[in-house]
Design a protein around this motif. Structure first.
Motif, PDB file in Angstrom:
ATOM      1  N   ARG A 120       0.815  -1.218   0.000  1.00 57.05           N
ATOM      2  CA  ARG A 120       0.000   0.000   0.000  1.00 57.05           C
ATOM      3  C   ARG A 120       0.850   1.271   0.000  1.00 57.05           C
ATOM      4  O   ARG A 120       0.678   2.158  -0.823  1.00 57.05           O
ATOM      5  CB  ARG A 120      -0.941  -0.008   1.213  1.00 57.05           C
ATOM      6  N   THR A 141      -3.671  -0.608  -4.900  1.00 59.99           N
ATOM      7  CA  THR A 141      -5.010  -0.380  -4.359  1.00 59.99           C
ATOM      8  C   THR A 141      -5.340  -1.487  -3.368  1.00 59.99           C
ATOM      9  O   THR A 141      -4.706  -2.553  -3.349  1.00 59.99           O
ATOM     10  CB  THR A 141      -6.069  -0.381  -5.476  1.00 59.99           C
ATOM     11  N   TRP A 142      -6.375  -1.256  -2.576  1.00 56.79           N
ATOM     12  CA  TRP A 142      -6.806  -2.290  -1.625  1.00 56.79           C
ATOM     13  C   TRP A 142      -7.238  -3.555  -2.371  1.00 56.79           C
ATOM     14  O   TRP A 142      -6.979  -4.661  -1.911  1.00 56.79           O
ATOM     15  CB  TRP A 142      -7.936  -1.772  -0.746  1.00 56.79           C
ATOM     16  N   GLU A 143      -7.867  -3.379  -3.502  1.00 56.82           N
ATOM     17  CA  GLU A 143      -8.306  -4.532  -4.291  1.00 56.82           C
ATOM     18  C   GLU A 143      -7.117  -5.352  -4.768  1.00 56.82           C
ATOM     19  O   GLU A 143      -7.119  -6.589  -4.681  1.00 56.82           O
ATOM     20  CB  GLU A 143      -9.147  -4.083  -5.501  1.00 56.82           C
ATOM     21  N   GLN A 144      -6.090  -4.687  -5.261  1.00 56.54           N
ATOM     22  CA  GLN A 144      -4.893  -5.382  -5.722  1.00 56.54           C
ATOM     23  C   GLN A 144      -4.201  -6.112  -4.577  1.00 56.54           C
ATOM     24  O   GLN A 144      -3.729  -7.240  -4.746  1.00 56.54           O
ATOM     25  CB  GLN A 144      -3.921  -4.393  -6.375  1.00 56.54           C
ATOM     26  N   ALA A 161      -5.623  -7.217  -1.790  1.00 50.94           N
ATOM     27  CA  ALA A 161      -6.460  -8.346  -1.389  1.00 50.94           C
ATOM     28  C   ALA A 161      -6.260  -9.539  -2.324  1.00 50.94           C
ATOM     29  O   ALA A 161      -6.085 -10.675  -1.866  1.00 50.94           O
ATOM     30  CB  ALA A 161      -7.932  -7.941  -1.353  1.00 50.94           C
ATOM     31  N   VAL A 162      -6.259  -9.279  -3.619  1.00 49.75           N
ATOM     32  CA  VAL A 162      -6.057 -10.365  -4.592  1.00 49.75           C
ATOM     33  C   VAL A 162      -4.677 -10.980  -4.405  1.00 49.75           C
ATOM     34  O   VAL A 162      -4.526 -12.201  -4.367  1.00 49.75           O
ATOM     35  CB  VAL A 162      -6.249  -9.846  -6.038  1.00 49.75           C
ATOM     36  N   SER A 172     -10.055 -11.401   1.240  1.00 51.58           N
ATOM     37  CA  SER A 172     -11.137 -10.578   0.718  1.00 51.58           C
ATOM     38  C   SER A 172     -10.800  -9.104   0.941  1.00 51.58           C
ATOM     39  O   SER A 172     -10.030  -8.756   1.838  1.00 51.58           O
ATOM     40  CB  SER A 172     -12.462 -10.910   1.415  1.00 51.58           C
ATOM     41  N   TYR A 173     -11.407  -8.270   0.124  1.00 45.55           N
ATOM     42  CA  TYR A 173     -11.244  -6.824   0.258  1.00 45.55           C
ATOM     43  C   TYR A 173     -11.636  -6.378   1.661  1.00 45.55           C
ATOM     44  O   TYR A 173     -10.920  -5.602   2.308  1.00 45.55           O
ATOM     45  CB  TYR A 173     -12.096  -6.122  -0.796  1.00 45.55           C
TER      46      TYR A 173
END
Length: 87
Positions: A47, A53-56, A58-59, A64-65
């Motif tokens: 980060r 991003t938070w989505e990236q 998490a993946v 999970s996000y």
């Protein structure tokens, strides 16, 4: 023309000083993150150093996000706070 050159030189010097200050700050941040345990270290690097991003994140971490944003991130910030506070 001389005034414009002087202003340009001043702006370049100011810019160089700001870059040096930001580089020092980034190093301090990275050193603090290095002291945090996993998985917080990965989350904080991705980060705040890599700018994901938070989505990236998490993946990449297979979470999970919601887990990353609402659980891991607050826990990671608490860990950093404890380091900064010296506890």
């Amino acid at each position: 023309m001389d005034k414009a050159v002087a202003e340009l030189v001043d702006a370049q010097e100011k810019s160089a000083a700001e870059v040096a200050q930001l580089t020092k700050l980034e190093t301090e941040i990275a050193c603090t993150i290095d002291r945090v345990c996993e998985p917080y270290r990965t989350l904080l690097y991705e980060r705040y150093i890599n700018g994901l991003t938070w989505e990236q994140i998490a993946v990449g971490m297979n979470y999970s996000y919601v887990h990353v944003v609402h659980r891991l991130h607050p826990e990671a910030l608490s860990a950093v706070h404890a380091i900064i506070a010296g506890t």
